[in-house]
Write a protein that holds these residues in place. Structure first.
Motif, PDB file in Angstrom:
ATOM      1  N   GLY A  57       0.835  -1.200   0.000  1.00 28.06           N
ATOM      2  CA  GLY A  57       0.000   0.000   0.000  1.00 28.06           C
ATOM      3  C   GLY A  57       0.868   1.247   0.000  1.00 28.06           C
ATOM      4  O   GLY A  57       2.101   1.167  -0.051  1.00 28.06           O
ATOM      5  N   THR A  58       0.222   2.393   0.047  1.00 31.19           N
ATOM      6  CA  THR A  58       0.951   3.670   0.004  1.00 31.19           C
ATOM      7  C   THR A  58       0.463   4.614   1.096  1.00 31.19           C
ATOM      8  O   THR A  58      -0.680   4.524   1.556  1.00 31.19           O
ATOM      9  N   THR A  97      -2.908   9.952   4.222  1.00 31.06           N
ATOM     10  CA  THR A  97      -3.920   9.211   3.470  1.00 31.06           C
ATOM     11  C   THR A  97      -3.313   7.902   2.986  1.00 31.06           C
ATOM     12  O   THR A  97      -2.204   7.884   2.442  1.00 31.06           O
ATOM     13  N   THR A 109      -3.640   4.124   0.944  1.00 26.91           N
ATOM     14  CA  THR A 109      -4.303   3.251  -0.027  1.00 26.91           C
ATOM     15  C   THR A 109      -3.730   1.840   0.148  1.00 26.91           C
ATOM     16  O   THR A 109      -2.573   1.666   0.537  1.00 26.91           O
ATOM     17  N   GLY A 110      -4.543   0.838  -0.121  1.00 26.03           N
ATOM     18  CA  GLY A 110      -4.078  -0.546  -0.042  1.00 26.03           C
ATOM     19  C   GLY A 110      -4.295  -1.219   1.291  1.00 26.03           C
ATOM     20  O   GLY A 110      -4.124  -2.438   1.414  1.00 26.03           O
ATOM     21  N   THR A 150      -6.819  -0.920   5.108  1.00 18.52           N
ATOM     22  CA  THR A 150      -7.958  -0.299   5.776  1.00 18.52           C
ATOM     23  C   THR A 150      -7.570   0.073   7.195  1.00 18.52           C
ATOM     24  O   THR A 150      -7.036  -0.756   7.940  1.00 18.52           O
ATOM     25  N   THR A 155      -9.355   5.474   5.466  1.00 15.64           N
ATOM     26  CA  THR A 155      -8.182   5.759   4.628  1.00 15.64           C
ATOM     27  C   THR A 155      -7.334   6.918   5.144  1.00 15.64           C
ATOM     28  O   THR A 155      -6.308   7.239   4.541  1.00 15.64           O
ATOM     29  N   THR A 156      -7.724   7.562   6.241  1.00 13.10           N
ATOM     30  CA  THR A 156      -6.957   8.710   6.736  1.00 13.10           C
ATOM     31  C   THR A 156      -6.683   8.591   8.231  1.00 13.10           C
ATOM     32  O   THR A 156      -7.502   8.068   8.986  1.00 13.10           O
TER      33      THR A 156
END
Length: 380
Positions: free
Chosen positions: A40-41, A64, A66-67, A69, A98-99
């Motif tokens: 993820g990133t 933030t 991604t990839g 939860t 995501t944040t």
């Protein structure tokens, strides 16, 4: 009903989500792999520059992801850089799947020493980590000298002894202010540093940086960084509030705000001179004129006592005040003899124009010179 989230320290979560663990097989039985990297990133969304103040508590980063939860039960901490004091930081809030927002701990995190920036890790239950390589820059925030060193003064008083240096500034603005940097910090005028200053919440003008040893101005085109111990000057804006002497300095993408307690300074309302009812008179005569303006003391005794706290000066010599009005807008004064006087028109000078200023001795401020504040002394 909305969920209310709070900044707080957390114990390590015992539950493990399938999205945050890696399974390995030992003797045919699946086990959780601890400390495994996750795919993820991470993107730093606030501040978008990735720059925050070093060695400073409660600096907030919003990340933030991604990839993966995110959840309060799943995340157990955040690592900022490699310093042990900034590992597994518990002061974070998961604001969405995501944040995540994280605050630097008490004492902050040390300044970044690698060119690409520090790494960020979000630590999940089981010690698994989602990482970002570089991009976080912890930068030493602006620092000014201690109050005992008079860190901010009126530039006109720079050559006076410390006890006589002026730390009061007038709300009218247009004063040149000098700010001394703390030992080990340097103001940088180069465009890449983005140096800017506000005083009393208003942007200043004519911002300049000087070397503290030679006194020479350091130009924005100087290729090398300025030496430590330098200082800056600027001009204040008009319309400052007498309740606001806050100084904010921004450099290299981070800002530091200094209160009046930090600077030892204050803003006061200064008198102003708009016009004179009589604008000329003979050099040897006592000419009466009415000075019109704002902010004048309303008590005649403050102008006429043995040690008056208010004065009307002509070329630096005091006139004789005979009346003041009840609204503090007019003062009646007779002119002094300013001829052949080094404090007046000058030695050997017997005619000329004098600026007329009103001096508030209590606050040690003088009205600014305006187009309507001149008296012309004529030859006999």
């Amino acid at each position: 009903m909305p969920i209310h989230r709070f900044w707080r320290a957390r114990a390590v979560a015992l539950s493990v989500s399938a999205s945050a663990v890696t399974a390995v097989v030992v003797a045919g039985v699946p086990h959780v792999a601890y400390g495994a990297p996750l795919s993820g990133t991470i993107v730093i969304t606030t501040p978008s520059t990735g720059k925050i103040a070093a060695d400073t508590a409660k600096q907030v980063l919003v990340l933030t992801v991604t990839g993966q939860t995110l959840s309060e039960a799943l995340v157990t901490g955040v690592n900022l850089g490699t310093d042990l004091g900034c590992q597994n930081i518990p002061t974070y809030v998961v604001t969405s799947p995501t944040t995540i927002a994280v605050k630097t701990p008490t004492g902050g995190c040390p300044a970044t020493s690698v060119q690409a920036g520090d790494n960020i890790d979000i630590v999940f239950a089981g010690g698994n980590t989602l990482s970002k390589t570089g991009g976080l820059f912890l930068i030493a925030p602006p620092a000014i000298a201690d109050t005992a060193e008079k860190p901010i003064i009126n530039e006109n008083s720079a050559l006076l002894g410390p006890a006589d240096q002026i730390t009061r500034f007038v709300a009218n603005g247009a004063q040149t202010v000098r700010v001394k940097a703390a030992s080990g910090y340097a103001f940088d005028p180069r465009a890449a540093a983005g140096l800017s200053v506000t005083f009393g919440g208003k942007a200043v003008t004519e911002l300049k940086v000087y070397d503290g040893t030679s006194g020479a101005q350091i130009l924005p085109t100087t290729s090398t960084a300025p030496a430590a111990g330098n200082y800056l000057t600027f001009k204040t804006a008009a319309g400052l509030s007498t309740a606001d002497a806050i100084l904010t300095i921004t450099q290299n993408g981070v800002s530091k705000t200094f209160s009046a307690t930090d600077t030892g300074s204050s803003v006061v309302a200064a008198p102003t001179v708009a016009s004179l009812s009589v604008t000329s008179g003979k050099i040897g005569a006592s000419t009466s004129t009415i000075v019109t303006g704002t902010g004048f003391d309303k008590t005649l005794g403050d102008w006429t006592g043995q040690t008056p706290t208010w004065k009307v000066n002509f070329c630096g010599l005091s006139g004789t005040v005979t009346a003041v009005n009840a609204t503090g807008t007019t003062v009646t004064v007779t002119t002094p003899d300013v001829s052949d006087d080094p404090d007046g028109l000058g030695t050997g000078v017997f005619a000329g124009a004098c600026p007329v200023t009103v001096v508030d001795g209590t606050n040690n401020v003088t009205s600014p010179i305006s187009a309507g504040s001149y008296f012309n002394f004529l030859k006999e």
